[in-house]
Design a protein around this motif. Structure first.
Motif, PDB file in Angstrom:
ATOM      1  N   LYS A 147      70.433 -16.587  78.254  1.00  0.00           N
ATOM      2  CA  LYS A 147      71.362 -15.766  79.016  1.00  0.00           C
ATOM      3  C   LYS A 147      72.780 -15.688  78.440  1.00  0.00           C
ATOM      4  O   LYS A 147      73.372 -14.596  78.428  1.00  0.00           O
ATOM      5  N   PRO A 148      73.371 -16.771  77.944  1.00  0.00           N
ATOM      6  CA  PRO A 148      74.716 -16.616  77.365  1.00  0.00           C
ATOM      7  C   PRO A 148      74.756 -15.600  76.224  1.00  0.00           C
ATOM      8  O   PRO A 148      75.750 -14.898  76.041  1.00  0.00           O
ATOM      9  N   TYR A 149      73.655 -15.518  75.495  1.00  0.00           N
ATOM     10  CA  TYR A 149      73.591 -14.588  74.372  1.00  0.00           C
ATOM     11  C   TYR A 149      73.392 -13.152  74.859  1.00  0.00           C
ATOM     12  O   TYR A 149      73.995 -12.215  74.334  1.00  0.00           O
ATOM     13  N   THR A 150      72.532 -12.986  75.867  1.00  0.00           N
ATOM     14  CA  THR A 150      72.324 -11.632  76.392  1.00  0.00           C
ATOM     15  C   THR A 150      73.578 -11.137  77.108  1.00  0.00           C
ATOM     16  O   THR A 150      73.926  -9.954  77.015  1.00  0.00           O
ATOM     17  N   ASP A 151      74.268 -12.029  77.806  1.00  0.00           N
ATOM     18  CA  ASP A 151      75.537 -11.636  78.439  1.00  0.00           C
ATOM     19  C   ASP A 151      76.549 -11.197  77.378  1.00  0.00           C
ATOM     20  O   ASP A 151      77.275 -10.208  77.556  1.00  0.00           O
ATOM     21  N   PHE A 152      76.591 -11.921  76.290  1.00  0.00           N
ATOM     22  CA  PHE A 152      77.518 -11.570  75.209  1.00  0.00           C
ATOM     23  C   PHE A 152      77.205 -10.185  74.672  1.00  0.00           C
ATOM     24  O   PHE A 152      78.112  -9.366  74.427  1.00  0.00           O
ATOM     25  N   ILE A 153      75.920  -9.895  74.477  1.00  0.00           N
ATOM     26  CA  ILE A 153      75.513  -8.585  73.958  1.00  0.00           C
ATOM     27  C   ILE A 153      75.932  -7.474  74.908  1.00  0.00           C
ATOM     28  O   ILE A 153      76.473  -6.437  74.498  1.00  0.00           O
ATOM     29  N   ILE A 154      75.696  -7.688  76.191  1.00  0.00           N
ATOM     30  CA  ILE A 154      76.037  -6.667  77.190  1.00  0.00           C
ATOM     31  C   ILE A 154      77.541  -6.468  77.266  1.00  0.00           C
ATOM     32  O   ILE A 154      78.040  -5.341  77.348  1.00  0.00           O
ATOM     33  N   ASP A 155      78.302  -7.542  77.218  1.00  0.00           N
ATOM     34  CA  ASP A 155      79.756  -7.436  77.304  1.00  0.00           C
ATOM     35  C   ASP A 155      80.366  -6.803  76.061  1.00  0.00           C
ATOM     36  O   ASP A 155      81.389  -6.121  76.129  1.00  0.00           O
ATOM     37  N   SER A 156      79.759  -7.023  74.915  1.00  0.00           N
ATOM     38  CA  SER A 156      80.343  -6.508  73.672  1.00  0.00           C
ATOM     39  C   SER A 156      80.212  -4.997  73.572  1.00  0.00           C
ATOM     40  O   SER A 156      81.070  -4.328  72.996  1.00  0.00           O
ATOM     41  N   ARG A 157      79.134  -4.453  74.089  1.00  0.00           N
ATOM     42  CA  ARG A 157      78.877  -3.013  74.086  1.00  0.00           C
ATOM     43  C   ARG A 157      78.898  -2.432  72.668  1.00  0.00           C
ATOM     44  O   ARG A 157      79.177  -1.249  72.464  1.00  0.00           O
ATOM     45  N   GLU A 158      78.604  -3.257  71.682  1.00  0.00           N
ATOM     46  CA  GLU A 158      78.484  -2.778  70.303  1.00  0.00           C
ATOM     47  C   GLU A 158      77.015  -2.511  69.988  1.00  0.00           C
ATOM     48  O   GLU A 158      76.129  -3.240  70.424  1.00  0.00           O
ATOM     49  N   LEU A 159      76.769  -1.487  69.206  1.00  0.00           N
ATOM     50  CA  LEU A 159      75.397  -1.101  68.912  1.00  0.00           C
ATOM     51  C   LEU A 159      74.635  -2.176  68.152  1.00  0.00           C
ATOM     52  O   LEU A 159      73.429  -2.325  68.297  1.00  0.00           O
ATOM     53  N   ASP A 160      75.351  -2.948  67.307  1.00  0.00           N
ATOM     54  CA  ASP A 160      74.664  -3.948  66.502  1.00  0.00           C
ATOM     55  C   ASP A 160      74.841  -5.365  67.044  1.00  0.00           C
ATOM     56  O   ASP A 160      74.572  -6.336  66.345  1.00  0.00           O
ATOM     57  N   ALA A 161      75.268  -5.487  68.300  1.00  0.00           N
ATOM     58  CA  ALA A 161      75.527  -6.820  68.859  1.00  0.00           C
ATOM     59  C   ALA A 161      74.266  -7.674  68.891  1.00  0.00           C
ATOM     60  O   ALA A 161      74.301  -8.870  68.585  1.00  0.00           O
ATOM     61  N   GLN A 162      73.142  -7.078  69.264  1.00  0.00           N
ATOM     62  CA  GLN A 162      71.908  -7.854  69.342  1.00  0.00           C
ATOM     63  C   GLN A 162      71.487  -8.317  67.956  1.00  0.00           C
ATOM     64  O   GLN A 162      71.007  -9.451  67.786  1.00  0.00           O
ATOM     65  N   SER A 163      71.660  -7.476  66.959  1.00  0.00           N
ATOM     66  CA  SER A 163      71.334  -7.867  65.591  1.00  0.00           C
ATOM     67  C   SER A 163      72.199  -9.035  65.129  1.00  0.00           C
ATOM     68  O   SER A 163      71.706  -9.982  64.497  1.00  0.00           O
ATOM     69  N   LYS A 164      73.483  -8.999  65.452  1.00  0.00           N
ATOM     70  CA  LYS A 164      74.384 -10.092  65.087  1.00  0.00           C
ATOM     71  C   LYS A 164      73.963 -11.397  65.752  1.00  0.00           C
ATOM     72  O   LYS A 164      73.969 -12.464  65.124  1.00  0.00           O
ATOM     73  N   VAL A 165      73.598 -11.314  67.022  1.00  0.00           N
ATOM     74  CA  VAL A 165      73.189 -12.520  67.745  1.00  0.00           C
ATOM     75  C   VAL A 165      71.908 -13.097  67.145  1.00  0.00           C
ATOM     76  O   VAL A 165      71.755 -14.314  67.030  1.00  0.00           O
ATOM     77  N   CYS A 166      71.000 -12.224  66.738  1.00  0.00           N
ATOM     78  CA  CYS A 166      69.781 -12.710  66.089  1.00  0.00           C
ATOM     79  C   CYS A 166      70.114 -13.490  64.818  1.00  0.00           C
ATOM     80  O   CYS A 166      69.524 -14.546  64.552  1.00  0.00           O
ATOM     81  N   GLU A 167      71.068 -12.985  64.050  1.00  0.00           N
ATOM     82  CA  GLU A 167      71.458 -13.700  62.833  1.00  0.00           C
ATOM     83  C   GLU A 167      72.131 -15.025  63.168  1.00  0.00           C
ATOM     84  O   GLU A 167      71.955 -16.023  62.468  1.00  0.00           O
ATOM     85  N   LEU A 168      72.886 -15.055  64.262  1.00  0.00           N
ATOM     86  CA  LEU A 168      73.511 -16.299  64.706  1.00  0.00           C
ATOM     87  C   LEU A 168      72.455 -17.330  65.102  1.00  0.00           C
ATOM     88  O   LEU A 168      72.562 -18.513  64.764  1.00  0.00           O
ATOM     89  N   LEU A 169      71.416 -16.871  65.804  1.00  0.00           N
ATOM     90  CA  LEU A 169      70.345 -17.775  66.207  1.00  0.00           C
ATOM     91  C   LEU A 169      69.594 -18.311  64.989  1.00  0.00           C
ATOM     92  O   LEU A 169      69.178 -19.477  64.964  1.00  0.00           O
ATOM     93  N   LYS A 170      69.413 -17.468  63.982  1.00  0.00           N
ATOM     94  CA  LYS A 170      68.808 -17.947  62.730  1.00  0.00           C
ATOM     95  C   LYS A 170      69.697 -19.018  62.107  1.00  0.00           C
ATOM     96  O   LYS A 170      69.222 -20.073  61.679  1.00  0.00           O
ATOM     97  N   TYR A 171      70.979 -18.716  62.026  1.00  0.00           N
ATOM     98  CA  TYR A 171      71.952 -19.632  61.421  1.00  0.00           C
ATOM     99  C   TYR A 171      71.922 -20.980  62.129  1.00  0.00           C
ATOM    100  O   TYR A 171      72.005 -22.029  61.492  1.00  0.00           O
ATOM    101  N   GLN A 172      71.811 -20.961  63.457  1.00  0.00           N
ATOM    102  CA  GLN A 172      71.846 -22.196  64.245  1.00  0.00           C
ATOM    103  C   GLN A 172      70.492 -22.899  64.313  1.00  0.00           C
ATOM    104  O   GLN A 172      70.385 -23.994  64.873  1.00  0.00           O
ATOM    105  N   GLY A 173      69.460 -22.269  63.759  1.00  0.00           N
ATOM    106  CA  GLY A 173      68.141 -22.889  63.802  1.00  0.00           C
ATOM    107  C   GLY A 173      67.483 -22.835  65.156  1.00  0.00           C
ATOM    108  O   GLY A 173      66.635 -23.668  65.481  1.00  0.00           O
TER     109      GLY A 173
END
Length: 430
Positions: free
Chosen positions: A340-366
């Protein structure tokens, strides 16, 4: 793809050195090779044969075919000069396009809705480490001698005959990356070949750390030559290298050889963090910037990389995003396994590529579990608009903005389940 068995029918075999005149030859009969033949290629081949000029497939396409892969791009080499090619094509009524490469010997013919890039055999007369003055030749070995790596120096006749002057096929079978002839000479002809060596090492070899010491020493001695290479050319090579096999090993080796200061990487890059992150991301198709970001200690490192390599805005923004949010800054303290913190961030950012960025962050964090959940998650649509509030009699723009934000917070708290009517009822109650 490189683990496929190389098993064409061998006709003859002759090992050679730089001064040898007889290539190792073999016959290639594979479905990948046969699939290249089209009406366009058959027409081009007939023209060259009619005028008694040789035409062969060159370079990387031969390497790919020997690896069991159908090449995406096919380049051709010929004994015909550019003027002779232009005359042949004009007489045959074939249109030619993109004449920028003509001074280097390349003519592009378009036939049957296909482009065929054909280059006259060449030798380098003079080089400055970036560009070369060339002279045309009819000697296939001399053209092979000027190429970078043995695995990229082979030719393939349209009858299926492989012409290998520098044991490229042997190196390909053995998963070995070698320069043609002297590493120092090849590098000094074009310093970008340093990065091409690393890129193909990651693409071809099975194990890390199996480098020829003389090759590494030649790279170390000539690292400064990369300073004169354009950032765009460097970034093309780096992007491919950092997502291939052995990326962590190769980046660390580049630091040991003194390359970073010349190619935009931070001189004091966080190699330890990069090795750790590579273990997380290597099996999850990371974007190049996701791997590179592990080297960055601050946003300033991203800015410096952009200044040197002229990366895209999307790539730069991803680097800045990862540097800012890594370290699980978005992770829920109460429920570390919550998306949920990640999905909330995506919704609040309202950027088209926000979900893609978060996916890369999750990869980075393992975060493999959360990454799997995120890949299945679809961005929900907030059901209330300013128009809905105006129909309820709210006319102030400031008030509309405040109410929408309050409703959005309420919707997020309910895990995006409330529909329009439920949300608007809260407006009526207030």
């Amino acid at each position: 793809m490189w683990r496929r068995i190389l098993n064409p029918v061998i006709i003859s075999r002759v090992h050679l050195t730089l001064i040898s005149r007889s290539p190792f030859t073999m016959q290639l009969k594979t479905t990948e090779f046969q699939s290249l033949f089209s009406d366009g290629l058959n027409s081009i081949a007939e023209i060259f044969e009619k005028h008694k000029f040789e035409l062969r497939i060159a370079g990387g396409a031969v390497r790919d075919l020997l690896s069991g892969k159908r090449p995406e791009d096919v380049d051709f080499a010929t004994t015909a000069t550019p003027e002779e090619m232009k005359s042949m094509f004009q007489n045959a009524g074939i249109r030619m396009i993109n004449n920028k490469g003509e001074k280097h010997g390349t003519i592009t013919a378009r036939i049957h809705n296909e482009n065929f890039e054909v280059t006259t055999l060449r030798v380098d007369v003079q080089t400055d480490g970036r560009h070369a003055e060339v002279e045309f030749t009819t000697d296939w070995q001399k053209d092979a001698e000027r190429r970078d790596l043995t695995i990229n120096s082979m030719f393939l006749g349209l009858d299926g005959t492989i012409y290998d002057y520098f044991q490229g096929y042997e190196d390909l079978k053995n998963r070995k990356v070698r320069f043609v002839g002297s590493p120092k000479q090849r590098i000094q002809e074009d310093y970008l070949r340093i990065l091409r060596y690393f890129r193909f090492y990651g693409r071809v070899t099975v194990s890390a750390g199996q480098h020829d010491p003389a090759t590494l020493e030649a790279i170390r001695e000539n690292a400064s030559g990369l300073a004169a290479i354009s950032g765009e050319r460097i970034w093309v090579e780096l992007k491919k290298m950092v997502v291939a096999n052995h990326a962590a090993h190769l980046l660390e080796l580049m630091y040991k050889l003194g390359l970073p200061q010349y190619i935009g990487l931070p001189v004091e890059g966080d190699v330890e963090e990069m090795r750790r992150v590579w273990q997380y991301v290597k099996d999850h198709s990371p974007k190049p910037m996701t791997v590179m970001s592990a080297l960055f200690r601050s946003s300033e490192d991203v800015e410096k990389l952009d200044l040197r390599l002229k990366i895209s805005r999307e790539e730069k923004n991803l680097g800045l995003f990862l540097v800012k949010h890594r370290g699980q800054l978005l992770k829920s303290q109460d429920d570390p396994d919550s998306l949920k913190p990640y999905t909330d961030f995506i919704i609040d950012s309202r950027e088209l590529d926000a979900q893609s960025k978060v996916c890369e962050l999750l990869k980075y964090q393992g975060e493999e579990k959360l990454l799997a959940e995120m890949s299945r998650w679809s961005l929900p649509r907030f059901p209330v608009s300013g128009h809905d509030l105006r129909r309820m009699g709210i006319t102030s723009g400031k008030e509309i903005g405040t109410v929408l934000q309050n409703l959005r917070d309420l919707w997020k708290k309910d895990r995006y389940q409330m529909d329009k009517d439920e949300l608007l009822n809260h407006v009526n109650k207030s």
